[in-house]
Design a protein around this motif. Sequence first.
Motif, short mmCIF file in Angstrom:
data_model
loop_
_atom_site.label_atom_id
_atom_site.label_comp_id
_atom_site.label_asym_id
_atom_site.label_seq_id
_atom_site.Cartn_x
_atom_site.Cartn_y
_atom_site.Cartn_z
N ARG A 101 0.83 -1.19 0.00
CA ARG A 101 0.00 0.00 0.00
C ARG A 101 0.88 1.25 0.00
N PRO A 102 0.43 2.34 -0.64
CA PRO A 102 1.17 3.60 -0.55
C PRO A 102 1.23 4.06 0.90
N MET A 103 2.33 4.65 1.29
CA MET A 103 2.45 5.11 2.67
C MET A 103 3.48 6.23 2.78
N THR A 104 3.27 7.08 3.78
CA THR A 104 4.25 8.10 4.15
C THR A 104 4.48 7.98 5.64
N LEU A 105 5.72 7.80 6.02
CA LEU A 105 6.08 7.57 7.42
C LEU A 105 6.63 8.84 8.03
N ASP A 106 6.02 9.27 9.13
CA ASP A 106 6.51 10.41 9.89
C ASP A 106 7.54 9.90 10.89
N ARG A 107 8.78 10.34 10.74
CA ARG A 107 9.85 9.84 11.62
C ARG A 107 10.20 10.83 12.72
N GLY A 108 9.36 11.86 12.89
CA GLY A 108 9.56 12.76 14.01
C GLY A 108 10.42 13.96 13.68
N ALA A 109 10.61 14.80 14.69
CA ALA A 109 11.34 16.05 14.51
C ALA A 109 12.77 15.80 14.05
N GLY A 110 13.20 16.59 13.08
CA GLY A 110 14.58 16.52 12.62
C GLY A 110 14.88 15.41 11.65
N ARG A 111 13.89 14.59 11.31
CA ARG A 111 14.12 13.49 10.38
C ARG A 111 13.12 13.58 9.23
N ALA A 112 13.60 13.39 8.02
CA ALA A 112 12.75 13.54 6.84
C ALA A 112 11.73 12.41 6.75
N PRO A 113 10.52 12.70 6.28
CA PRO A 113 9.53 11.63 6.06
C PRO A 113 10.01 10.64 5.00
N VAL A 114 9.46 9.45 5.06
CA VAL A 114 9.76 8.40 4.09
C VAL A 114 8.49 8.08 3.31
N VAL A 115 8.59 8.08 1.99
CA VAL A 115 7.44 7.81 1.12
C VAL A 115 7.71 6.55 0.31
N SER A 116 6.71 5.69 0.23
CA SER A 116 6.85 4.46 -0.54
C SER A 116 5.54 4.14 -1.25
N MET A 117 5.63 3.82 -2.54
CA MET A 117 4.46 3.41 -3.31
C MET A 117 4.91 2.76 -4.61
N CYS A 118 3.99 2.08 -5.25
CA CYS A 118 4.25 1.49 -6.56
C CYS A 118 3.67 2.41 -7.62
N LEU A 127 -2.12 11.06 -8.87
CA LEU A 127 -2.81 11.64 -7.72
C LEU A 127 -2.28 11.07 -6.42
N CYS A 128 -1.92 9.80 -6.46
CA CYS A 128 -1.38 9.16 -5.26
C CYS A 128 -0.04 9.79 -4.87
N VAL A 129 0.79 10.11 -5.86
CA VAL A 129 2.06 10.79 -5.58
C VAL A 129 1.78 12.13 -4.89
N ALA A 130 0.83 12.89 -5.43
CA ALA A 130 0.49 14.18 -4.82
C ALA A 130 -0.05 13.98 -3.40
N HIS A 131 -0.86 12.95 -3.22
CA HIS A 131 -1.43 12.64 -1.90
C HIS A 131 -0.31 12.42 -0.88
N PHE A 157 -5.39 15.39 0.60
CA PHE A 157 -6.35 15.69 -0.46
C PHE A 157 -6.14 17.10 -1.01
N LEU A 158 -5.74 18.02 -0.14
CA LEU A 158 -5.46 19.38 -0.59
C LEU A 158 -4.28 19.38 -1.57
N ALA A 159 -3.28 18.55 -1.31
CA ALA A 159 -2.14 18.46 -2.24
C ALA A 159 -2.59 17.94 -3.60
N GLU A 160 -3.53 17.00 -3.62
CA GLU A 160 -4.07 16.52 -4.89
C GLU A 160 -4.74 17.68 -5.65
N ALA A 161 -5.53 18.46 -4.92
CA ALA A 161 -6.22 19.59 -5.55
C ALA A 161 -5.23 20.62 -6.08
N VAL A 162 -4.16 20.84 -5.33
CA VAL A 162 -3.13 21.79 -5.77
C VAL A 162 -2.47 21.31 -7.06
N LEU A 163 -2.20 20.00 -7.14
CA LEU A 163 -1.64 19.46 -8.38
C LEU A 163 -2.61 19.66 -9.55
#
Length: 382
Positions: A101-118, A127-131, A157-163
């Motif tokens: 499944r597509p996912m974005t992992l919040d790793r907390g303050a000072g660490r960049a999020p991790v995004v994974s999807m097919c 749209l999923c990339v924008a999401h 969803f706002l990011a999808e609309a922005v795209l």
Amino acid sequence: MRDNIPIKEEPISEYTVQDWARLHQVDVISFSDMLPIEYSNGHSENKNAQSIDSKFGDYSALDIWNMTARGVSHSIPDLSKIAFETRDICQTTFDAPAADRPMTLDRGAGRAPVVSMCYQGTPADMLCVAHEFGHALQYHLAQGRFVPPILRELAAFLAEAVLLRYVQREDPQLAAPLKAAARADDAIYLGQDGDLLRAALDDPQAAYDYRLNYPVARHLAHAVTTRSQPALWERIFRAQLTLPEMLARRQTGLANTLPAVPDPDQERPAINAYRVLGMMVLLDIETRQGEPDKAIETYYAARLAHLQAQTSLVAVDRAGKPFGYALWDVDPADPDLITLKRQAAPFGDHLELQERLQAQLPATACARSHHPRSARQEQTAW
């Protein structure tokens, strides 16, 4: 259900629907009026499934990732720096196994999020990339601060609309397939997930399911993207508004009371022209200033002339409702010199109407507004 619909796999047995509502500082009943009737009793087959789930163009996942960042920068200038920073620092994997499944992992303050999807290049994937970019941007701004799930999905969803707004202006060929994919997603988020929420409202002690967040967030996303609101959108990405505050804003906004319009009839252009005229009439009636008082023949002749000259625009929102229109004249000696004769946006969507108009006119156009009651009848518009 399409495989690329973002789903968060979280335990559902420990919490109830009532707990979920309390987490968002509302009562369960607050959600009862947020589901559109057209999705409440069964769902029609998606006739566009093949096109939205088939590869479109040669857009890579990074292309769409970059477009979304540029879209945020364009729509919300105050987030420009942080949007590009999010684009650059996130750890992204766009070739994950198709079963994941597509996912974005919040790793907390000072660490960049991790995004994974097919990513396979379909409009749905785009749209999923924008999401996921929306999640990553909000996580990066929050720096470890907890954000309730409805507000997380609202940002996505706002990011999808922005795209969608960005490609409509910068890459029009991509706009139609993305809009079709968004409509298909509505049938899932507001339809299937809406039914899940509707059942949950009848049993607040039932187990919480993450998908309950989607219809509420989708509904709010539609409400806040009918017109350009950069200050509000920034606060959504920054998670500075509670759900009660979002609901209050939704209730106090200018409601568009006009009906949605059908898609253009390719075989009967005259019908389309009558519909355009009808939309102008309804918008002018809502505006209640000047135009409805004119004689019918004068009013009709002016708009017919603009239709024939292709110097008119009726803007329609994501729900298919007209929210504004514009008429203009082109200087015969200089095609780049435009005089705006009429702009009507009775529901407050003036900036959105102007953006649509700028996107339709040549990039080199110099537009002036015509104000017959002003001491300076001709004033620069942009």
